[in-house]
Scaffold this motif. Structure first.
Motif, PDB file in Angstrom:
ATOM      1  N   LYS A   1      -4.518 -20.828 -30.708  1.00 50.79           N
ATOM      2  CA  LYS A   1      -5.975 -20.919 -30.756  1.00 50.79           C
ATOM      3  C   LYS A   1      -6.488 -20.408 -32.102  1.00 50.79           C
ATOM      4  CE  LYS A   1      -6.477 -19.992 -25.798  1.00 50.79           C
ATOM      5  NZ  LYS A   1      -7.118 -19.103 -24.781  1.00 50.79           N
ATOM      6  N   PRO A   2      -7.730 -20.754 -32.424  1.00 49.86           N
ATOM      7  CA  PRO A   2      -8.301 -20.273 -33.695  1.00 49.86           C
ATOM      8  C   PRO A   2      -8.358 -18.746 -33.799  1.00 49.86           C
ATOM      9  CG  PRO A   2      -9.564 -22.107 -32.847  1.00 49.86           C
ATOM     10  CD  PRO A   2      -8.577 -21.739 -31.770  1.00 49.86           C
ATOM     11  N   GLU A   3      -8.306 -18.043 -32.663  1.00 44.21           N
ATOM     12  CA  GLU A   3      -8.366 -16.577 -32.723  1.00 44.21           C
ATOM     13  C   GLU A   3      -6.993 -15.923 -32.849  1.00 44.21           C
ATOM     14  OE1 GLU A   3      -9.600 -18.507 -30.299  1.00 44.21           O
ATOM     15  OE2 GLU A   3      -9.262 -17.654 -28.289  1.00 44.21           O
ATOM     16  N   ASP A   4      -5.937 -16.739 -32.916  1.00 47.96           N
ATOM     17  CA  ASP A   4      -4.582 -16.189 -33.038  1.00 47.96           C
ATOM     18  C   ASP A   4      -4.126 -15.866 -34.454  1.00 47.96           C
ATOM     19  OD1 ASP A   4      -3.503 -18.348 -30.371  1.00 47.96           O
ATOM     20  OD2 ASP A   4      -3.960 -16.195 -30.270  1.00 47.96           O
ATOM     21  N   PRO A   5      -4.729 -16.415 -35.502  1.00 49.67           N
ATOM     22  CA  PRO A   5      -4.239 -16.116 -36.848  1.00 49.67           C
ATOM     23  C   PRO A   5      -4.246 -14.623 -37.149  1.00 49.67           C
ATOM     24  CG  PRO A   5      -5.766 -17.937 -36.923  1.00 49.67           C
ATOM     25  CD  PRO A   5      -5.802 -17.382 -35.532  1.00 49.67           C
ATOM     26  N   ALA A   6      -3.153 -14.159 -37.746  1.00 54.46           N
ATOM     27  CA  ALA A   6      -3.012 -12.743 -38.076  1.00 54.46           C
ATOM     28  C   ALA A   6      -1.679 -12.545 -38.767  1.00 54.46           C
ATOM     29  CB  ALA A   6      -3.078 -11.892 -36.812  1.00 54.46           C
ATOM     30  N   ALA A   7      -1.482 -11.352 -39.252  1.00 53.65           N
ATOM     31  CA  ALA A   7      -0.157 -10.929 -39.681  1.00 53.65           C
ATOM     32  C   ALA A   7       0.547 -10.385 -38.451  1.00 53.65           C
ATOM     33  CB  ALA A   7      -0.246  -9.866 -40.762  1.00 53.65           C
ATOM     34  N   TYR A   8       1.662 -10.997 -38.107  1.00 51.89           N
ATOM     35  CA  TYR A   8       2.415 -10.605 -36.927  1.00 51.89           C
ATOM     36  C   TYR A   8       3.600  -9.746 -37.349  1.00 51.89           C
ATOM     37  CZ  TYR A   8      -0.153 -13.734 -33.839  1.00 51.89           C
ATOM     38  OH  TYR A   8      -1.136 -14.340 -33.089  1.00 51.89           O
ATOM     39  N   SER A   9       3.716  -8.595 -36.705  1.00 48.41           N
ATOM     40  CA  SER A   9       4.794  -7.659 -37.018  1.00 48.41           C
ATOM     41  C   SER A   9       5.581  -7.326 -35.761  1.00 48.41           C
ATOM     42  CB  SER A   9       4.234  -6.363 -37.594  1.00 48.41           C
ATOM     43  OG  SER A   9       3.510  -6.581 -38.782  1.00 48.41           O
ATOM     44  N   CYS A  10       6.870  -7.146 -35.942  1.00 50.47           N
ATOM     45  CA  CYS A  10       7.657  -6.635 -34.835  1.00 50.47           C
ATOM     46  C   CYS A  10       7.873  -5.139 -35.041  1.00 50.47           C
ATOM     47  CB  CYS A  10       8.974  -7.367 -34.681  1.00 50.47           C
ATOM     48  SG  CYS A  10      10.144  -7.106 -36.010  1.00 50.47           S
TER      49      CYS A  10
ATOM     50  N   SER B   1      11.821  -5.054 -22.822  1.00 49.75           N
ATOM     51  CA  SER B   1      12.711  -3.923 -22.594  1.00 49.75           C
ATOM     52  C   SER B   1      14.040  -4.105 -23.315  1.00 49.75           C
ATOM     53  CB  SER B   1      12.957  -3.761 -21.094  1.00 49.75           C
ATOM     54  OG  SER B   1      13.638  -4.908 -20.586  1.00 49.75           O
ATOM     55  N   ARG B   2      14.838  -3.082 -23.300  1.00 51.18           N
ATOM     56  CA  ARG B   2      16.093  -3.114 -24.039  1.00 51.18           C
ATOM     57  C   ARG B   2      17.032  -4.200 -23.539  1.00 51.18           C
ATOM     58  NH1 ARG B   2      18.090   2.947 -23.771  1.00 51.18           N
ATOM     59  NH2 ARG B   2      17.469   2.626 -21.619  1.00 51.18           N
ATOM     60  N   SER B   3      17.058  -4.415 -22.263  1.00 55.40           N
ATOM     61  CA  SER B   3      17.939  -5.450 -21.711  1.00 55.40           C
ATOM     62  C   SER B   3      17.308  -6.830 -21.755  1.00 55.40           C
ATOM     63  CB  SER B   3      18.294  -5.118 -20.264  1.00 55.40           C
ATOM     64  OG  SER B   3      17.136  -5.237 -19.445  1.00 55.40           O
ATOM     65  N   GLY B   4      16.005  -6.876 -21.960  1.00 57.86           N
ATOM     66  CA  GLY B   4      15.275  -8.139 -21.898  1.00 57.86           C
ATOM     67  C   GLY B   4      14.790  -8.483 -20.511  1.00 57.86           C
ATOM     68  N   GLY B   5      15.060  -7.633 -19.555  1.00 58.12           N
ATOM     69  CA  GLY B   5      14.704  -7.930 -18.179  1.00 58.12           C
ATOM     70  C   GLY B   5      13.257  -7.712 -17.825  1.00 58.12           C
ATOM     71  N   ALA B   6      12.541  -7.000 -18.668  1.00 58.82           N
ATOM     72  CA  ALA B   6      11.123  -6.729 -18.416  1.00 58.82           C
ATOM     73  C   ALA B   6      10.310  -7.048 -19.651  1.00 58.82           C
ATOM     74  CB  ALA B   6      10.928  -5.275 -18.019  1.00 58.82           C
ATOM     75  N   THR B   7       9.188  -7.720 -19.447  1.00 60.17           N
ATOM     76  CA  THR B   7       8.294  -8.068 -20.541  1.00 60.17           C
ATOM     77  C   THR B   7       6.849  -7.758 -20.132  1.00 60.17           C
ATOM     78  OG1 THR B   7       8.072 -10.351 -19.752  1.00 60.17           O
ATOM     79  CG2 THR B   7       9.789  -9.917 -21.379  1.00 60.17           C
ATOM     80  N   ASN B   8       6.012  -7.577 -21.109  1.00 62.41           N
ATOM     81  CA  ASN B   8       4.582  -7.434 -20.836  1.00 62.41           C
ATOM     82  C   ASN B   8       3.801  -8.018 -21.991  1.00 62.41           C
ATOM     83  OD1 ASN B   8       5.522  -5.113 -22.346  1.00 62.41           O
ATOM     84  ND2 ASN B   8       3.495  -4.216 -22.042  1.00 62.41           N
ATOM     85  N   TYR B   9       2.565  -8.428 -21.701  1.00 59.22           N
ATOM     86  CA  TYR B   9       1.775  -9.174 -22.665  1.00 59.22           C
ATOM     87  C   TYR B   9       0.326  -8.692 -22.679  1.00 59.22           C
ATOM     88  CZ  TYR B   9       5.651 -12.481 -22.406  1.00 59.22           C
ATOM     89  OH  TYR B   9       6.895 -13.054 -22.444  1.00 59.22           O
ATOM     90  N   ALA B  10      -0.294  -8.859 -23.816  1.00 63.76           N
ATOM     91  CA  ALA B  10      -1.735  -8.684 -23.887  1.00 63.76           C
ATOM     92  C   ALA B  10      -2.393  -9.819 -23.101  1.00 63.76           C
ATOM     93  CB  ALA B  10      -2.201  -8.724 -25.336  1.00 63.76           C
ATOM     94  N   ASP B  11      -3.527  -9.531 -22.509  1.00 64.15           N
ATOM     95  CA  ASP B  11      -4.219 -10.550 -21.716  1.00 64.15           C
ATOM     96  C   ASP B  11      -4.558 -11.784 -22.549  1.00 64.15           C
ATOM     97  OD1 ASP B  11      -6.135  -8.213 -19.650  1.00 64.15           O
ATOM     98  OD2 ASP B  11      -4.095  -8.999 -19.443  1.00 64.15           O
ATOM     99  N   SER B  12      -4.818 -11.566 -23.827  1.00 58.64           N
ATOM    100  CA  SER B  12      -5.239 -12.670 -24.692  1.00 58.64           C
ATOM    101  C   SER B  12      -4.141 -13.690 -24.942  1.00 58.64           C
ATOM    102  CB  SER B  12      -5.742 -12.117 -26.023  1.00 58.64           C
ATOM    103  OG  SER B  12      -4.725 -11.360 -26.663  1.00 58.64           O
ATOM    104  N   VAL B  13      -2.895 -13.327 -24.702  1.00 62.11           N
ATOM    105  CA  VAL B  13      -1.787 -14.252 -24.963  1.00 62.11           C
ATOM    106  C   VAL B  13      -0.989 -14.575 -23.705  1.00 62.11           C
ATOM    107  CG1 VAL B  13      -1.607 -13.335 -27.300  1.00 62.11           C
ATOM    108  CG2 VAL B  13      -0.035 -12.517 -25.538  1.00 62.11           C
ATOM    109  N   LYS B  14      -1.312 -13.935 -22.616  1.00 61.88           N
ATOM    110  CA  LYS B  14      -0.556 -14.144 -21.376  1.00 61.88           C
ATOM    111  C   LYS B  14      -0.624 -15.613 -20.968  1.00 61.88           C
ATOM    112  CE  LYS B  14      -0.860 -10.565 -18.882  1.00 61.88           C
ATOM    113  NZ  LYS B  14      -1.358  -9.502 -17.981  1.00 61.88           N
ATOM    114  N   GLY B  15       0.529 -16.172 -20.658  1.00 61.37           N
ATOM    115  CA  GLY B  15       0.603 -17.576 -20.277  1.00 61.37           C
ATOM    116  C   GLY B  15       0.793 -18.516 -21.450  1.00 61.37           C
ATOM    117  N   ARG B  16       0.633 -18.008 -22.668  1.00 56.95           N
ATOM    118  CA  ARG B  16       0.802 -18.847 -23.862  1.00 56.95           C
ATOM    119  C   ARG B  16       1.978 -18.392 -24.726  1.00 56.95           C
ATOM    120  NH1 ARG B  16      -2.940 -18.920 -27.755  1.00 56.95           N
ATOM    121  NH2 ARG B  16      -3.708 -16.802 -27.364  1.00 56.95           N
ATOM    122  N   PHE B  17       2.192 -17.103 -24.796  1.00 52.22           N
ATOM    123  CA  PHE B  17       3.262 -16.552 -25.639  1.00 52.22           C
ATOM    124  C   PHE B  17       4.408 -16.064 -24.760  1.00 52.22           C
ATOM    125  CE2 PHE B  17       0.511 -15.082 -29.524  1.00 52.22           C
ATOM    126  CZ  PHE B  17      -0.011 -16.362 -29.610  1.00 52.22           C
TER     127      PHE B  17
END
Length: 118
Positions: A87-96, A52-68
């Motif tokens: 993990k081997p399934e994490d390689p990708a082009a990461y964009s913000c 979120s804009r303040s940084g007070g709220a975050t959410n994650y994809a299930d595949s990265v929850k607990g790791r990212f």
């Protein structure tokens, strides 16, 4: 209009960690909800994490929850993605990406490549 540039992508061993950064310019950073997305070859782009804009709220994809962990420093106009236990399934082009309070993500960075060796 905000411009975004990612950095920090590199080759890392499986189980290792990496921190990506996304620097924003040209806009009022705190007005934007930020997200990280990734796209692997032959696959569709997928949501990874959002903050979120303040940084007070975050959410994650299930595949990265607990790791990212997504975070932001509004004083530095930067959003981060701490990636642990890669993990081997994490390689990708990461964009913000950035979006206003209402609407879809409409501002995108060019991406940074993450490669994981097993």
């Amino acid at each position: 209009q905000v411009q975004l540039v990612e950095s920090g992508g590199e080759l890392v061993q499986a189980g290792g960690s990496l921190r990506l950064s996304c620097a924003a310019s040209g806009g009022t950073f705190i007005m934007y909800t930020m997200g990280w997305f990734r796209q692997a070859p032959g696959k569709e782009r997928e949501f990874v994490a959002g903050i979120s804009r303040s940084g007070g709220a975050t959410n994650y994809a299930d595949s990265v929850k607990g790791r990212f962990i997504i975070s932001r420093d509004n004083a530095k106009n930067t959003v981060y993605l701490q990636m642990n236990s890669l993990k081997p399934e994490d390689p990708a082009a990461y964009s913000c990406a950035a979006r206003e309070l209402i609407g879809a993500f409409r501002y995108w960075g060019p991406g940074t490549q993450v490669t994981v060796s097993s």
